[in-house]
Enzyme design. Structure first.
Site, PDB file in Angstrom:
ATOM      1  N   HIS A   1      -1.292  -0.008  -2.638  1.00 18.13           N
ATOM      2  CA  HIS A   1      -0.497   0.021  -3.871  1.00 18.13           C
ATOM      3  C   HIS A   1       0.031  -1.373  -4.207  1.00 18.13           C
ATOM      4  O   HIS A   1      -0.167  -1.882  -5.315  1.00 18.13           O
ATOM      5  CB  HIS A   1       0.668   1.010  -3.699  1.00 18.13           C
ATOM      6  CG  HIS A   1       1.578   1.091  -4.887  1.00 18.13           C
ATOM      7  ND1 HIS A   1       1.462   2.085  -5.836  1.00 18.13           N
ATOM      8  CD2 HIS A   1       2.600   0.312  -5.293  1.00 18.13           C
ATOM      9  CE1 HIS A   1       2.374   1.900  -6.773  1.00 18.13           C
ATOM     10  NE2 HIS A   1       3.101   0.829  -6.467  1.00 18.13           N
ATOM     11  N   GLU A   2       0.694  -1.989  -3.253  1.00 19.01           N
ATOM     12  CA  GLU A   2       1.275  -3.316  -3.514  1.00 19.01           C
ATOM     13  C   GLU A   2       0.180  -4.347  -3.779  1.00 19.01           C
ATOM     14  O   GLU A   2       0.369  -5.278  -4.562  1.00 19.01           O
ATOM     15  CB  GLU A   2       2.171  -3.756  -2.355  1.00 19.01           C
ATOM     16  CG  GLU A   2       3.379  -2.845  -2.079  1.00 19.01           C
ATOM     17  CD  GLU A   2       4.238  -2.518  -3.302  1.00 19.01           C
ATOM     18  OE1 GLU A   2       4.272  -3.316  -4.259  1.00 19.01           O
ATOM     19  OE2 GLU A   2       4.860  -1.426  -3.304  1.00 19.01           O
TER      20      GLU A   2
HETATM   21 ZN   LIG Z   1       4.492  -0.017  -7.852  1.00 17.11          ZN
END
Ligand SMILES: [Zn+2]
Length: 509
Positions: free
Chosen positions: A273-274
């Protein structure tokens, strides 16, 4: 009569660029301090760091609303100058002008009172959550709502006061646009959830809760990060309790993740995600470095890039058909009797939970819509803050079929309201909506999209995202960008279809 000589355009632009650069440099340093405070600084040093960042933020604010800025913006928005400006400069002027106009309208003492209030509210919220005491937070929340309503009136809006708040995070978005999108998504999600709960074939999500040694997890996360497109020479990966991505500059983008020994999913999907946020920042046009355009188009567009990588790519069957052998090799005992299909189904487990940040891809949006409806009601004066626990629990029951046992795991779980971030939540669900629409477009543009993932080839995919989205930074407004990329305005059908298709397969409905 003596006429004041107008400054030549070149001179105005030079001064504007210098000021833009200075503000951007300060913001980069603030980002670096924030990162250091969360990741590196020893406990005893953090306090001074926080104060130093505060001083710098004040300087940035002063520069952004300074007389010089006002004068430059007034000149650059004059018609005869506007015609001379290129697209890039016009976008920079747009960004500063929006902030300048809004800030100038808020009386200084109102802003000061509000800053003090949110500082106190944050402490009260922390205490309230720790002791499960909503009443402790209530008076602060009531005041925050009152101030926020005042700000909405000052900023101005056409139809709904909440529009003025949405505009902070997703410029141009309104309740009128968002309501039907969310209504469609809510109905489809609630229906799908019911079908999964009634007829879905159970998944083996318990496989994630075995013991996964943290050093092995670190090894695997570091292994996949560059493979999915994150440039390790222009960033780094560290550990924090709350994962985040912090762009210092285009060439220095820092990610964090969180390793839990008995939950291998947490770091894995947190990192992916990051990385989605990080790759966006790394792929912005280098010409925009040291300028206000050196950032994503909006909160929602930013979130679309992290969710696209995490969910649409990272939770796909193709992704794991490529990476699963390596994961199995890293964790031979834990995964030896888990087939790829079981693993894939398990990473897509749907399970209504009380806590937003732990929610799966399907139920996550319901957590957001609940908050959106509450915020909208508070700002319109249709809901009172004191009734929130009851309203919250009722909506949880209606949408997710679960009821929090305490306010700590209910209405008090998120930090956002305590810092006055009303209007922020919709960005998260918008990220999913944008991402599904972008997925449909990229699948058409790259017919072998799935095959590329299956072969572990992410270059072409990241290249496409760079060309159509990332390189532009803040050049376009979110709506301009999504229309430019996908050929149409935001449409909930794509996410609904995506969820239907995915979960029909995963749960063998
Ligand atoms: Zn986010």
């Amino acid at each position: 009569m003596v006429q004041k000589m107008e400054l030549p355009l070149q001179e105005v632009l030079k001064r504007f660029t210098t000021l833009d650069e200075k503000i951007t440099h300060f913001n980069s340093i603030i980002g670096l301090i924030d990162w250091d405070q969360k990741v590196m600084a020893p406990k005893k040093g953090r306090y001074v760091f926080a104060k130093a960042a505060g001083s710098l933020r004040t300087e940035v604010f002063k520069l952004s609303v300074s007389e010089e800025m006002g004068e430059l913006l007034a000149l650059l928005t004059k018609e005869e100058y506007q015609q001379e400006l290129n697209q890039v400069t016009r976008a920079k002027v747009r960004e500063y002008k929006t902030f300048y106009d809004k800030s100038k309208r808020i009386p200084a003492e109102l802003f000061q009172e509000y800053s003090v209030l949110t500082g106190q509210a944050n402490d009260a919220w922390e205490e309230a959550r720790a002791t499960n005491d909503f009443e402790r937070f209530l008076p602060y929340l009531e005041k925050i709502v009152t101030y926020t309503r005042k700000f909405a009136e000052i900023y101005g809006y056409e139809d709904h006061p909440y529009d003025a708040l949405l505009d902070e995070y997703e410029p141009g978005l309104t309740v009128k646009v968002l309501d039907p999108l969310f209504a469609k998504l809510r109905k489809a999600s609630v229906d799908l959830l019911k079908r999964i709960q009634q007829d879905g074939k159970p998944t083996r999500s318990e496989i994630f809760e075995k013991t996964y040694p943290i050093n092995k997890q670190q090894e695997f996360n570091r292994y996949i990060l560059p493979l999915i497109g994150f440039d390790i020479d222009a960033g780094r990966l560290d550990e924090t309790i709350h994962p985040f991505a912090q762009a210092v500059t285009i060439g220095d983008v820092r990610l964090t993740t969180r390793y839990l020994e008995n939950n291998v999913r947490s770091a894995l999907f947190g990192t992916i995600h990051e990385a989605g946020h990080g790759i966006y920042e790394q792929q912005i046009n280098p010409d925009f470095e040291e300028s206000v355009l050196q950032s994503g188009a909006s909160f929602g567009i930013h979130e679309s890039q992290s969710r696209f990588l995490e969910n649409m790519i990272g939770r796909s069957k193709e992704f794991w058909s490529y990476f699963y052998p390596a994961l199995q090799e890293t964790f031979p005992e834990q995964l030896e009797n888990v087939a790829l299909t079981d693993f894939y189904r398990a990473v897509n487990t749907v399970e209504p939970s009380m806590i937003r940040v732990e929610a799966d891809e399907l139920t996550y949006n319901l957590h957001i819509m609940l908050r959106y409806e509450i915020e909208k009601g508070l700002i319109a004066g249709e809901i009172e803050a004191k009734d929130l626990p009851e309203i919250w629990n009722k909506k949880m029951q209606d949408y997710l079929g679960v009821m929090p046992a305490t306010d700590s795991e209910g209405v008090l779980q998120d930090v956002h309201w305590s810092f006055g971030g009303i209007g922020y939540f919709p960005s998260y669900a918008l990220g999913n909506l944008y991402a599904a629409q972008i997925l449909r477009t990229i699948q058409k543009a790259l017919p072998d999209f799935a095959a590329l993932i299956e072969k572990g080839e992410f270059k072409q995919i990241q290249g496409w995202l760079k060309e159509h989205i990332h390189q532009y930074g803040k050049l376009y407004t979110p709506n301009e960008l999504i229309v430019k990329v996908t050929g149409e305005e935001l449409n909930a059908d794509y996410l609904v279809e995506y969820l239907e298709k995915k979960y029909t397969e995963v749960y063998e409905l």
